[in-house]
Structure formats: structure tokens, C-alpha cells
Design an enzyme around this catalytic site. Structure first.
Site, PDB file in Angstrom:
ATOM      1  N   CYS A 102       0.990  -1.287   0.044  1.00 18.02           N
ATOM      2  CA  CYS A 102      -0.068   0.158   0.019  1.00 18.02           C
ATOM      3  C   CYS A 102       0.946   1.291   0.043  1.00 18.02           C
ATOM      4  O   CYS A 102       1.808   1.317   0.669  1.00 18.02           O
ATOM      5  CB  CYS A 102      -0.979   0.026   1.203  1.00 18.02           C
ATOM      6  SG  CYS A 102      -1.747   1.345   1.525  1.00 18.02           S
ATOM      7  N   ASP A 109      -0.195  -5.989   0.163  1.00 19.41           N
ATOM      8  CA  ASP A 109      -1.398  -6.386  -0.291  1.00 19.41           C
ATOM      9  C   ASP A 109      -1.038  -7.635  -1.254  1.00 19.41           C
ATOM     10  O   ASP A 109      -0.129  -7.779  -1.831  1.00 19.41           O
ATOM     11  CB  ASP A 109      -1.970  -5.371  -1.539  1.00 19.41           C
ATOM     12  CG  ASP A 109      -2.425  -4.257  -0.574  1.00 19.41           C
ATOM     13  OD1 ASP A 109      -3.345  -4.219   0.133  1.00 19.41           O
ATOM     14  OD2 ASP A 109      -1.900  -2.797  -1.298  1.00 19.41           O
TER      15      ASP A 109
END
Length: 158
Positions: A54, A61
Site C-alpha cells: 500500500c 497487499d
């Protein structure tokens, strides 16, 4: 059988001293000639363990990235693609950006007839994001297919 000249750009496959990139590395992508450019056929890659970061929080992620393409003159070498996708692990970008970057890098490398990249990201904060980006060679039937396929992608993940 492939000739040596056809394999000149393939340097990672069979190399036992593989170095894993720690930063986004589009230059690692390699290609080789397509022996069947007159045939329309689909090549699919699935990377079920894709990771990026992120850009705001630095948290990881996770996604499954699927790449489908109809080659023209070239094919992507799979080990280089694996290392390229691995290079996103420390790359801070939003899901939509990652999918579009992958698509653009592969289009630049291969100049395919058609190419699509789909990201199925695991939920964070109670929401899943499934970005889809595609390309069809301008002035060909694949350009129209890309537009049509873009809108059919909306209903795929209900």
C-alpha cells in the site's frame, strides 16, 4: 526446435545464479520470437501469490494476477515474468496502478494482438478490489474486442 538466434534474448531461463529483484524491475522482462504469428491463440499466466505494498501505509497487499494475451511477433519468457511480478513485492502502489503498469509493460515488450491483466486482490478493510485492464492493437479487430471485453469484465466477480 528453437535456434540459438531465437534464444539470444533469453538469459534467465536455465541460469542457476538467479537474482531476485528487490525493486520494481520492468527491464528484467525477456521475450522470444513467436513461431506461429499467423495463428490466433491465447496464452494464460496465473500468479496466485502476487504481493505489493500500500503506498500510504506500507502494508502488504495480496492478489492473484491473471494475464491473458494473444501474441503477435513475440512471447514473454515465463521465468522473467515471474521475477518481474516478484519485483512488485516492495513496490508501493494502489491495486489499479499495479494492474495497469503490468499491462503497459507487457504491451511495450511484446506488442501483442491482445492482452489483459486481472487482479483479484484479497479484502482489506472489508472490501475487495478487482482491477481489470486490457489492450487491443489499434486498427485491428482486437481493438474492438478489448472494448467489449472491458465491459464484460464487470460481471465476472459477483
Amino acid at each position: 526446435m528453437r535456434t540459438q538466434s531465437e534464444l539470444e534474448g533469453v538469459t534467465l531461463l536455465g541460469n542457476t545464479a538467479t537474482k531476485y529483484p528487490s525493486d520494481y524491475s520492468p527491464e528484467i522482462l525477456e521475450k522470444f520470437p513467436n513461431k506461429h504469428p499467423g495463428n490466433d491463440y491465447m496464452v494464460t499466466f496465473n500468479c496466485p501469490e502476487f504481493t505489493s505494498l500500500c503506498p500510504k501505509t506500507g502494508q502488504p497487499d495480496f492478489a492473484s494476477i491473471t494475464i491473458n494475451y494473444i501474441p503477435d511477433g513475440f512471447l514473454v519468457e515465463s521465468k522473467s515474468l515471474k521475477l518481474y511480478l516478484f519485483s512488485f513485492r516492495n513496490h508501493g502502489d494502489f491495486h489499479e496502478d499495479c494492474v495497469n503498469i503490468i499491462m503497459k509493460d507487457l504491451v511495450r515488450l511484446l506488442e501483442p494482438k491482445y492482452l489483459e491483466v486481472e487482479g483479484i486482490f484479497t479484502p482489506r478493510g472489508g472490501i475487495s478490489i478487482y482491477p481489470f485492464a486490457n489492450y487491443g492493437k489499434a486498427g485491428t479487430e482486437y481493438e474492438k474486442i478489448a472494448k467489449s471485453r472491458l465491459f464484460t469484465s464487470i460481471d465476472r466477480r459477483k
